[in-house]
Design a protein around this motif. Sequence first.
Motif, mmCIF file in Angstrom:
data_model
loop_
_atom_site.group_PDB
_atom_site.id
_atom_site.type_symbol
_atom_site.label_atom_id
_atom_site.label_comp_id
_atom_site.label_asym_id
_atom_site.label_seq_id
_atom_site.Cartn_x
_atom_site.Cartn_y
_atom_site.Cartn_z
ATOM 1 N N GLN A 38 0.827 -1.201 0.000
ATOM 2 C CA GLN A 38 0.000 0.000 0.000
ATOM 3 C C GLN A 38 0.859 1.248 0.000
ATOM 4 O OE1 GLN A 38 -2.565 -0.439 3.388
ATOM 5 N NE2 GLN A 38 -4.100 -1.611 2.254
ATOM 6 N N ASP A 41 2.022 2.562 -3.459
ATOM 7 C CA ASP A 41 1.078 3.360 -4.260
ATOM 8 C C ASP A 41 1.347 4.857 -4.132
ATOM 9 O OD1 ASP A 41 -0.236 1.221 -5.316
ATOM 10 O OD2 ASP A 41 -1.810 1.186 -3.799
ATOM 11 N N THR A 47 4.862 3.483 -10.152
ATOM 12 C CA THR A 47 3.856 3.031 -11.115
ATOM 13 C C THR A 47 4.457 2.926 -12.510
ATOM 14 O OG1 THR A 47 2.163 4.112 -9.798
ATOM 15 C CG2 THR A 47 1.560 3.513 -12.039
#
Length: 159
Positions: A38, A41, A47
């Motif tokens: 988590q 992110d 990403t």
Amino acid sequence: MMQQFERYFYLLGKIILLIISIFLIAFLLLLGLKFFMQGLDYIPWFTYAYMCVMLLIPPVFFSTVFYIFWKRTINYPGKIIRIISYAIFIFFILGWSTILVTDFVVFFKNNFGDIVKYNAYNLLYLSASIFFIFITGIIQALGMPKEVDWMEKHKPINE
């Protein structure tokens, strides 16, 4: 007799604590992994790195497989099968190279986060690649000269 019972009871307690601690450690490890994932992110460049790796996996994997088959085909005795194999390998290696370049162009232009929008995960091309890997292997295996059976190889000379 009582001393032996106490030793068994002590051993049983240690075994139960061991089992509980294994489950507790596994639970804490999974919980920590969940929080770590988590936390990833919130890292903006992660990403992009993740998507780049995801776009690299199929083309690099299949190009490597076809390249390994290419190297093994160099010493293949049948000329026609070797030419057919080389044509298949060239087609798929060039195809995967094209897909790799076009997918990176699409990613850096549109920044899609879904892998369905990229050609590297096109089910038709993935299944065609796997199919032709097996077909080429089967064709090359059937075109090889027959191996001598182990019983014939170790047959006594007197017979």
